[in-house]
Design a protein around this motif. Structure first.
Motif, PDB file in Angstrom:
ATOM      1  N   THR B 109      10.125   2.161  -2.353  1.00 62.22           N
ATOM      2  CA  THR B 109       8.934   3.011  -2.456  1.00 62.22           C
ATOM      3  C   THR B 109       7.857   2.747  -1.410  1.00 62.22           C
ATOM      4  O   THR B 109       7.040   3.630  -1.149  1.00 62.22           O
ATOM      5  CB  THR B 109       8.280   2.845  -3.841  1.00 62.22           C
ATOM      6  OG1 THR B 109       7.968   1.465  -4.040  1.00 62.22           O
ATOM      7  CG2 THR B 109       9.169   3.360  -4.951  1.00 62.22           C
ATOM      8  N   ASP B 110       7.829   1.562  -0.816  1.00 61.53           N
ATOM      9  CA  ASP B 110       6.647   1.116  -0.072  1.00 61.53           C
ATOM     10  C   ASP B 110       6.057   2.086   0.935  1.00 61.53           C
ATOM     11  O   ASP B 110       4.849   2.273   0.990  1.00 61.53           O
ATOM     12  CB  ASP B 110       6.960  -0.199   0.643  1.00 61.53           C
ATOM     13  CG  ASP B 110       7.359  -1.255  -0.330  1.00 61.53           C
ATOM     14  OD1 ASP B 110       6.555  -2.145  -0.612  1.00 61.53           O
ATOM     15  OD2 ASP B 110       8.491  -1.159  -0.840  1.00 61.53           O
ATOM     16  N   ALA B 111       6.922   2.709   1.727  1.00 61.85           N
ATOM     17  CA  ALA B 111       6.396   3.546   2.804  1.00 61.85           C
ATOM     18  C   ALA B 111       6.098   4.967   2.341  1.00 61.85           C
ATOM     19  O   ALA B 111       5.871   5.859   3.147  1.00 61.85           O
ATOM     20  CB  ALA B 111       7.389   3.559   3.957  1.00 61.85           C
ATOM     21  N   GLY B 112       6.073   5.173   1.027  1.00 63.96           N
ATOM     22  CA  GLY B 112       5.916   6.529   0.512  1.00 63.96           C
ATOM     23  C   GLY B 112       7.288   7.086   0.177  1.00 63.96           C
ATOM     24  O   GLY B 112       8.287   6.649   0.747  1.00 63.96           O
ATOM     25  N   TYR B 113       7.352   8.040  -0.747  1.00 66.31           N
ATOM     26  CA  TYR B 113       8.654   8.520  -1.233  1.00 66.31           C
ATOM     27  C   TYR B 113       8.457   9.897  -1.845  1.00 66.31           C
ATOM     28  O   TYR B 113       7.332  10.325  -2.094  1.00 66.31           O
ATOM     29  CB  TYR B 113       9.206   7.541  -2.268  1.00 66.31           C
ATOM     30  CG  TYR B 113       8.261   7.362  -3.440  1.00 66.31           C
ATOM     31  CD1 TYR B 113       8.361   8.189  -4.567  1.00 66.31           C
ATOM     32  CD2 TYR B 113       7.234   6.424  -3.417  1.00 66.31           C
ATOM     33  CE1 TYR B 113       7.467   8.080  -5.607  1.00 66.31           C
ATOM     34  CE2 TYR B 113       6.337   6.308  -4.461  1.00 66.31           C
ATOM     35  CZ  TYR B 113       6.468   7.143  -5.553  1.00 66.31           C
ATOM     36  OH  TYR B 113       5.577   7.045  -6.582  1.00 66.31           O
TER      37      TYR B 113
END
Lengths: 464, 220
Positions: B109-113
């Motif tokens: 999820t970290d970089a956006g999803y």
């Protein structure tokens, strides 16, 4: 014409003898009482906890200006837009303005009594937005177009059968009347709404001044999702909800859970301090906090009743109130029901129109005894009675007391009156049960106990 | 005058009349809280036992695992019994490695999803900041737990924790958060106490109202 007072009386008359309603409430309250009492014992010193909570809230409210200023500044420093609403109209306008600017279509909401207070759903629906309440109880009463029945349990008055019927009619999906199945229907419906929604609106249970965060207490995860998925998040909260320090939550979160639902902690207690921050995976791009006054400063100005602003909306006073349990939540006709509602509604909406709520009390004091922040509820009801009679004395009460006072002050006259009374009791037999009976409004639902054959004074003389 | 000033003027006018402090004046010290709050055991063993009991009362699953091998075995067993197809996790030493080790399509999820994609995942595997013995709570933040939705949107939330993350009580949990994040608080800090639940229909407990139906805590 129907006034709040006549409406209260009519509804109370209808609901109080309704055995079905009584059964539902007794069952729900019975379960609550057992777990609440177990949890109170779980604390090392529950009364000590109440004292700490009362003092903390007293200090918070008595330095409201400092805390509120700090809270707003910190939120702003991390990218939150803070709005100030003096009244309901301004609150609605601010939120409608944000929705317009964002070009929103679908809005999900998690439970917020402040939004009931300013009739936000109505305003948003009139403006053409699709608004979905995500808390299960709120979702059910929204489908039924009813106001919430209780601060904490909005659909407490409904049976599973009624809820199934509502789901069948409104959603065309009701596999059975099992609570599990019905909950899963709501879950499926809401999932889609969460994915579609452009804006999420929440309330807040606490505002932490020192760190600039709001805190939301819930069980379902609906507020978590409301704050996670939509691109814009709005929190509507009363200005009085401040707590000075982050660590105060260590005390208030379990106390709210114990009194609200009988849990140790509710499933999710979540603090939000801004929109998505750099390096974070998700969260709203924009975060708006709308701080609502709406006559709270009028209550603040009443030093005698200022402690009522410390209310954490746990609903415990409703649950123990014999009046609430008899007349039910909807009879009050107010956003905040039960003892706390009867205390604050006259301040929020006008004493003349709502003074009858102060009479909706047996003054038994159960509310004051249970309140986790020690609001002096039943005395405040008495003060509201006093204030109402000073503001606009009722002519018949004045007349009755003009007659009563001299009689009560003269022993001879008093004993003559009681003799007449005993004689009158005999005559009453002739009109008993008819409208000619002077005690008719009492005897409709109760027996009138007979007067003793002699007074204590007469008996005492005889014994000598 | 702005509305903000109007409100502050009314507040200051109202507060010019002093209220009587019926229950004592002065802000109590937060160190007083522990004196009244529910007891917790003195030793670590007692506290682990308390956490385990609370978790089981809450219908969460709590397991102490010896090492990474046992952890992997537990996760694989869950994968097979629940027939996971897709998992979600976040960049982290423990959670990510073990999630990837499951050999399934994995969303990080970290970089956006895409939220639709996360909704399709069968499980969210995350780390946490702390475990609270007193209440059986886990503390997850948006900085250290893969964002706001990872621990809430998928139907099963698996938390991978380390023994040293156990704190005794709520005051200790808040003190820990302050110490760890004071310079830059995460935008969300969530105290999660059991799987999502509701009692809104006849006060009958149903798990998985909106959030996860299952919560598993695996502690190394």
């Amino acid at each position: 014409m129907s006034t709040p007072a006549t409406q209260f009386n009519e509804d109370a008359r209808r609901v109080a003898p309704d055995l079905r309603h009584r059964g539902i409430i007794q069952t729900a309250m019975g379960k609550y009482e057992v777990v609440r009492d177990q949890r109170k014992l779980w604390f090392q010193d529950w009364q000590g906890a109440r004292n700490l909570a009362a003092r903390t809230k007293f200090e918070a409210v008595n330095h409201l200006d400092q805390h509120l200023d700090q809270f707003a500044r910190l939120l702003e420093s991390r990218g939150t837009k803070v709005h100030w609403a003096s009244n309901a109209q301004q609150g609605r306008d601010i939120i409608l303005g944000i929705l317009r600017e964002k070009g929103a279509k679908v809005i999900v909401k998690s439970k917020a009594m402040t939004s009931e207070e300013i009739h936000l759903n109505n305003a948003m629906e009139h403006a053409g937005y699709e608004v979905v309440e995500s808390d299960l109880g709120e979702f059910i009463v929204q489908l039924r177009q009813e106001p919430p029945y209780h601060l904490v349990f909005p659909a407490m008055h409904l049976t599973r059968g009624e809820i199934r019927q509502t789901f069948q009619e409104k959603l065309n999906d009701a596999p059975s009347d099992e609570p599990e199945d019905l909950t899963m229907v709501a879950r499926r419906v809401m999932r889609q709404k969460y994915l579609q929604a452009d804006v999420g609106i929440t309330g807040a249970n606490f505002c932490i001044a020192e760190t600039g965060m709001i805190s939301i207490t819930e069980n379902e995860g609906n507020a978590r999702l409301t704050a996670a998925l939509p691109k814009t998040m709005i929190t509507l909260v009363g200005i009085e909800k401040v707590l000075p320090r982050l660590e105060d939550l260590a005390l208030f979160l379990p106390m709210l859970a114990v009194m609200g639902t009988g849990q140790a902690l509710t499933c999710y207690n979540t603090m939000y301090g801004g929109p998505r921050q750099p390096g974070e995976a998700d969260g709203p791009e924009e975060y708006h906090v709308v701080l609502l006054d709406n006559h709270r400063t009028a209550l603040l100005a009443d030093a005698e009743q200022r402690d009522a602003l410390g209310c954490i909306r746990c609903g415990a006073c409703l649950n123990v109130c014999p009046i609430f349990r008899n007349v039910g939540g909807h009879t009050y006709g107010t956003v905040y029901g039960g003892p706390i509602g009867s205390v604050i509604t006259p301040h929020l909406r006008g004493l003349t129109q709502w003074k009858h709520l102060s009479e909706a009390s047996s003054l038994c004091g159960a509310c004051t005894e249970t309140c986790p922040v020690k609001i002096d509820l039943h005395h405040h009801l008495l003060q509201n009675r006093r204030n109402a009679s000073q503001q606009k004395p009722s002519w018949w009460q004045k007349l009755v007391f003009k007659i009563f006072a001299p009689i009560a002050n003269q022993p001879g006259l008093w004993s003559l009156t009681t003799k007449f009374g005993r004689f009158g009791m005999k005559l009453r037999g002739l009109v008993n049960g008819t409208v000619l009976d002077p005690a008719h409004s009492w005897t409709k639902t109760r027996d009138l106990p007979p007067m003793a054959k002699q007074s204590f004074k007469e008996w005492w003389k005889e014994q000598k | 005058m702005s509305e903000r000033e109007n409100i502050f003027t009314r507040i200051r006018e109202a507060l010019s009349v002093e209220a009587h402090a019926h229950h004592g004046a002065g802000l109590p010290s937060t160190s007083d809280h522990r004196r009244v709050m529910p007891p917790v055991g003195l030793t670590m063993d007692e506290r682990f036992a308390l956490f385990a009991k609370n978790a089981s009362d809450l219908r969460a699953t709590f397991k102490l695992v010896k090492d990474a091998v046992e952890l992997t075995a537990e996760l694989r067993a869950l994968r097979d019994t629940e027939k996971w197809q897709r998992v979600a996790t976040h960049k982290s030493p423990l959670a990510q490695t073990h999630a990837i080790g499951l050999g399934l399509p994995t969303l990080v999820t970290d970089a956006g999803y895409d939220k639709h994609e996360l909704e399709q995942c069968d499980v969210g595997i995350s780390e946490c900041d702390a475990l609270v013995a007193q209440t059986g709570t886990i503390v997850v933040t948006s900085q250290t737990g893969g964002g706001r939705a990872l621990s809430c949107l998928p139907p099963h939330h698996v938390v991978i924790a380390r023994r040293e993350q156990l704190v005794a009580d709520l005051p200790a949990a808040f003190a820990f958060i302050r110490q760890k994040h004071d310079a830059n608080y995460p935008s969300m800090i969530s105290f999660i106490t059991g799987p999502s639940r509701t009692g809104d229909i006849e006060r009958i407990l149903v798990l998985g109202a909106h959030g996860p139906k299952k919560l598993t805590i695996l502690c190394l």
